[in-house]
Each structure stands twice: as structure tokens, then as C-alpha cells.
Design a protein around this motif. Sequence first.
Motif, PDB file in Angstrom:
ATOM      1  N   SER A   1       0.840  -1.200   0.000  1.00 14.45           N
ATOM      2  CA  SER A   1       0.000   0.000   0.000  1.00 14.45           C
ATOM      3  C   SER A   1       0.870   1.244   0.000  1.00 14.45           C
TER       4      SER A   1
ATOM      5  N   GLU B   1      -9.585  -2.231   2.588  1.00 16.18           N
ATOM      6  CA  GLU B   1      -8.941  -2.767   3.778  1.00 16.18           C
ATOM      7  C   GLU B   1      -8.868  -1.746   4.897  1.00 16.18           C
TER       8      GLU B   1
ATOM      9  N   ARG C   1      -1.644   7.500   6.959  1.00 11.63           N
ATOM     10  CA  ARG C   1      -0.497   7.051   6.188  1.00 11.63           C
ATOM     11  C   ARG C   1      -0.017   8.154   5.243  1.00 11.63           C
TER      12      ARG C   1
ATOM     13  N   ASP D   1      -6.944  -1.801  -3.701  1.00 13.35           N
ATOM     14  CA  ASP D   1      -6.221  -2.324  -2.527  1.00 13.35           C
ATOM     15  C   ASP D   1      -7.218  -3.030  -1.608  1.00 13.35           C
TER      16      ASP D   1
END
Length: 449
Positions: free
Chosen positions: A100, A120, A129, A166
Amino acid sequence: MSKTKIKYTCSNCGYESLRWLGKCLECEKWNTFTEEIIETGNRKPAAYKGTLNIKKIDELESSEKNRIVTGINELDRVLGGGFIPGSVILLGGDPGIGKSTLAMQAASSINQKVLYVTGEESNAQIKTRAARLILKSDNFFVLSETDLNIIIAAINSLSPALVIIDSIQTMYRSELDNSPGTITQIRECTSMLMDAAKKNNITILIIGHVTKEGFIAGPKVLEHMVDTVIQFEGESHHSFRILRAQKNRFGSTNEIGIFEMHENGLTEVKNPSEVFLNEREKEISGSAITASIEGTRPILLEVQALVTPSNFGNPQRVATGFDYRRLSILLAVLEKRCGYRLSANNVFLNMAGGVKIDEPAIDLAVCCSIASSLTDKILNSKTVLVGEVGLGGEIRSVGHIEKRIQEAEKLGFQQIIIPLNNTKGLKNSRTTIKIKGVESLTEAINHLL
Ligand code: TYD
Ligand code: MG
């Protein structure tokens, strides 16, 4: 009229069976069969009446000039020069390896619209992130969704240049009765995404989790469908990560990309040899330097061996980053051809830096590091060892010898031991590094220790 039937599919290799099996007949894995629903009916193929679109090869346009370059060299090189519009790429790797992270960094470094679809993580996690990675975010769009029909609608309305899924294991098509992650779902979702990529002429990067044993689900089936398969590997407790192309319809599969995981994301490793040799303890027994070829690039590595007396009946053999069976063979050669008694010793072997090497050219360094640790004699820290070891204790020639010598020379090594056969026809006569050809393992060890 159509009716539904049930079949069982191996989630590892895709083998199909009409009844449930405990062990797959094809790949011999246990407990991999999952139930799938199939539609059957007596449909006849209809004759095609539309126009045909046949062209001369000269009239076709190459997509080469439209490549989307990310500017992350290590990634671009593995892709063959950037993303091709209209193609689908599968990015595989163990959970937690950094897929990712890599995808987000690649996405933010292109100057076009990107849609990041996550099944996810929540939006808040993505934001955390992104903040850590310090990403450019003008063209970065996020969609937290797992229903593929909604995702396709989002792609059509946003028309991004790159879409990241993802991960494929969390996506599903609501018209199918199977649960997300089953082979049917993964296959159908991928084919719908392939379709969307071709129709909209966009790049779709699909992330897939891979365990050590292979794909969690939807394995080879997927690899055949997509245009490019790239694999992200490395030990999760080491900071180095290697990106490899396993299949590439638009480039070679020889190249690798090396990254390092930091506090704020992945950085490119441009001079791997220097980095891998950085932490080396020079005057210590059991350490040998070898030159391995990864893709088309030479990389210098340290092989570390530790040989200790075993107090119990069964001596231990542990190999990190090196094939365990190959280690057993090399130990047998050392025992039989060179007279070292290893059966009463534990042998631990480690490739420093957490890399994995499966090239036989490092055999010589492995054998010499073991001999060095056993006898407690130090190998010259300015010497590089290259060569494949045969069962007779002979040193066999290896490929790309010039590149290996050049890399060793570039990093200031004074001597390189290579197979005698490789010394014939060496083009490079100007080298300042001393080259010594050896014929047998005994000869090499006698010369070094
Ligand atoms: P991630 O990209 O979530 O892995 P994947 O998608 O392959 O499952 O990254 C997982 C690991 O990377 C996680 O354990 C934390 C580490 N990491 C860093 O060390 N630095 C960072 O900047 C980021 C984003 C992650
Ligand atoms: Mg992830």
C-alpha cells in the motif's frame, strides 16, 4: 433454461473438482477447496454478424510513448519504463511488506488524477499514512469501497489515469453468490477491471496478498489474466525491499528495484552494494563477500556463517536468505571433498541485509565463509568470491563475470576469486583489481585461509 450447480475449486492452483477434496490432486496442498457456484444451461454459440476490426501491423499504434512515468526510478525500471495506459498490473507481496505504501507513493508522484480504492483501511487510516508519507495530494482521490459495480461507476465519473485497487481479495461483484476472496469473485472482479482499463484506456494497479506458500486465493488464474505481475519481497523485520517483475507484457522481467522502508515511507536504494556492505565487521571469521547478479545489476553482498560445536545428537542447520537444501549440499561437498568435519557442528548461514539469493554463483562465498568460521581464520576483507561449486568440489563458471568484476573494482576491492574457466576471454584487461582463477574448492580455500 439455466440451473445452478456446485463445484469445488482449489484456492491455491485453481484445480476444479465436482466433490470436495481434502488434498488437491494438482498442487498437493491440504484444505484448499472452496465451494463455488456455477451456472449451467444449454446456450448455443451465436454466429457473429457485426463488423470485424482487422488491421495491418503497420497501422497499429504503440503505447510506448504514452507511458506514465512515476519518477521513482526503481519502480519505473521494473515496469519497463512506467505505467502503460490500458494495462492491468498485479502487485503481490506478503501482508505488511509495504504494498500500500509503494502504491500510494507511486500514485502521488504522477501528475495525473489517481483513484485509490481501499477495501482494507478506513479513510482515517489512509489519511494517517498519507500524512506520514508527506504525499502530494492535489490529484489523489480516495474511495473506501468493496462493491466493484460502485467502483466502476466511480472510475467512469472521475476518469483518473491510474486506479489502485487495494486489495483484490476484498472486492466483490454483488451479482455473484460467492463471498469476497473466493476464486470466482477474484477472477470475475479482475476481468471486469481489465475491461474497464481497456475501455477507458487507464492503468489499473491491483494489489494482491501473497503468503509464503503462494496466493491466499485466486493464484495463477490472476497471473495469466493481467499484463504485468510485480512482486514485492523482503523480510518484514529488515528494512530492505526488493521489487521484481515476474511477468511483463511491456518490458523485461530481468530488472529489480531495491527500496528501503523508513519512518516516512520507502526510499530508493541507488547503490545497493554500498548499502549492503555498510555495516560489515571487517576482521571477523565466517564473513565472505560475493558479487551476485540481481536482474541485470551486480550487487555485492556479505555472506555470514557461524559454525559451533553441537552438544546434542542432531546438529542444527539454519539458512536465512539462502536455500536450505543448497546449504546441505555444500556442507556435504565441504565434508567429502575438503575433509572438514561438519557433521558434529551447528551451521548458521545468513545473507546480511535480509536479501534472498538463489544464484549458484555465491556458492564459493558460502563454502569459504563456513570453512573460515570452522577454522576460525579470517578471510581477507578486500577479496570478493564468485563461483558455483559442483558436487565434485570443482568450481564452475558463472555468467556476467565482467559486471561482477567491475562492481568489485568500483567499490575498492583488491582481489576477486573467480572460476578458472571464466578467466579465459576476459575482455577487461585494464582492471586494477587482481583476478585469480580457481579450479577447485580446495584450491580456493588453500589460497584464502
Ligand atoms: P503497508 O504498505 O501497509 O503494507 P501492505 O499494504 O503490504 O500490507 O506497510 C506496512 C508496514 O510498513 C507497516 O508495518 C509499517 C511500515 N511502514 C513504515 O515503516 N513506514 C511508513 O512510512 C509506512 C507508511 C509504513
Ligand atoms: Mg495494504
